[in-house]
Scaffold this motif. Structure first.
Motif, mmCIF file in Angstrom:
data_model
loop_
_atom_site.group_PDB
_atom_site.id
_atom_site.type_symbol
_atom_site.label_atom_id
_atom_site.label_comp_id
_atom_site.label_asym_id
_atom_site.label_seq_id
_atom_site.Cartn_x
_atom_site.Cartn_y
_atom_site.Cartn_z
ATOM 1 N N VAL A 109 0.824 -1.217 0.000
ATOM 2 C CA VAL A 109 0.000 0.000 0.000
ATOM 3 C C VAL A 109 0.861 1.271 0.000
ATOM 4 O O VAL A 109 0.651 2.167 -0.833
ATOM 5 N N PRO A 110 1.857 1.399 0.904
ATOM 6 C CA PRO A 110 2.722 2.592 0.833
ATOM 7 C C PRO A 110 3.493 2.696 -0.486
ATOM 8 O O PRO A 110 3.626 3.805 -1.033
ATOM 9 N N GLY A 113 1.161 3.943 -3.140
ATOM 10 C CA GLY A 113 0.902 5.372 -2.953
ATOM 11 C C GLY A 113 2.072 6.232 -3.396
ATOM 12 O O GLY A 113 1.892 7.253 -4.073
ATOM 13 N N VAL A 116 2.297 6.447 -7.174
ATOM 14 C CA VAL A 116 1.321 7.395 -7.722
ATOM 15 C C VAL A 116 1.851 8.823 -7.600
ATOM 16 O O VAL A 116 1.741 9.627 -8.533
#
Length: 254
Positions: A109-110, A113, A116
């Motif tokens: 998840v990190p 992120g 992105v």
């Protein structure tokens, strides 16, 4: 007397150096593709099992070739391919890291992120570049690039993200280094990738910080893309080759 980097004669000289530098990089990029063509053909012909990350691998190499040969044509490369090539190089290594951590949420998840954010930062640079046709030299001459703070932010963030990926991957692989060749290979190649790309990005960041002129601000930029693509795809090929060789040996002895 201090050198006037914005003098038209100096900028024309820098453009000529830039053009020769890009030709060398184009040769290196073409050499890497030709050198590794057997691996690519083994995927295309179906001799090697297709896996979806291979799409990123091919896209990464295509972005590099389009970008560097666009530079060769008129020194005004397609900025989209620069952004996509750099970002996919990072994503390839991020996927390797996520895989060695067995896709646990607190890792992927990190990283997703941060990837992105990297794409967004690179996207912001696309609106500032301006070039003009030089009828004497018959090329597009760079007049302006992105604001220096934005350029520094993009390359600094890229270096930071690569460092985070390298640390996460290394920590995990160090714990499992005695379990097989893939772990050792990833640890070795991952460290090599980070070291090479870090040095190139550092040089580019320093030149952008000096803000000598629009050409010098990005003179190393084509090299950062070529180096990062070659390094990341080398890691990709080595891992898949070792994995397939191991699987084949297991099938023969199983």
């Amino acid at each position: 007397m201090a050198k006037d980097w914005h003098d038209p004669a100096e900028m024309a000289k820098d453009s000529a150096i830039y053009a020769r530098f890009v030709l060398v990089l184009a040769g290196i990029a073409a050499w890497d593709v030709l050198r590794t063509l057997p691996f690519d053909l083994s995927i295309i012909t179906g001799r090697r099992k297709w896996r979806w990350p291979m799409l990123l691998y091919f896209a990464n190499r295509i972005f590099m070739l389009i970008h560097i040969f666009a530079y060769c044509v008129n020194l005004n490369a397609i900025q989209l391919t620069d952004m996509l090539g750099t970002c996919t190089s990072t994503i390839i290594l991020a996927l390797r890291t996520i895989a060695v951590w067995h896709r646990i949420k607190r890792v992927w998840v990190p990283l997703a992120g941060l990837s992105v954010v990297q794409v967004v930062l690179w996207g912001l640079t696309m609106q500032y570049s301006k070039s003009v046709w030089n009828s004497q030299r018959r090329v597009c001459q760079i007049l302006s690039t992105s604001p220096v703070p934005l350029l520094i932010a993009v390359w600094s963030f890229t270096m930071t993200l690569d460092f985070i990926i390298m640390v996460l991957c290394s920590v995990r692989l160090w714990r499992t280094r005695g379990r097989g060749g893939i772990s050792s290979l990833l640890l070795r190649d991952g460290m090599a990738y980070f070291f090479i790309t870090f040095i190139v990005n550092l040089v580019q960041t320093i030149l952008a910080s000096l803000d000598l002129n629009p050409i010098m601000n990005i003179i190393v930029l084509p090299m950062t893309l070529v180096v990062s693509v070659i390094a990341s795809t080398t890691v990709f090929r080595n891992v898949f080759t070792l994995h397939d060789d191991f699987a084949s040996e297991f099938e023969r002895t199983g």
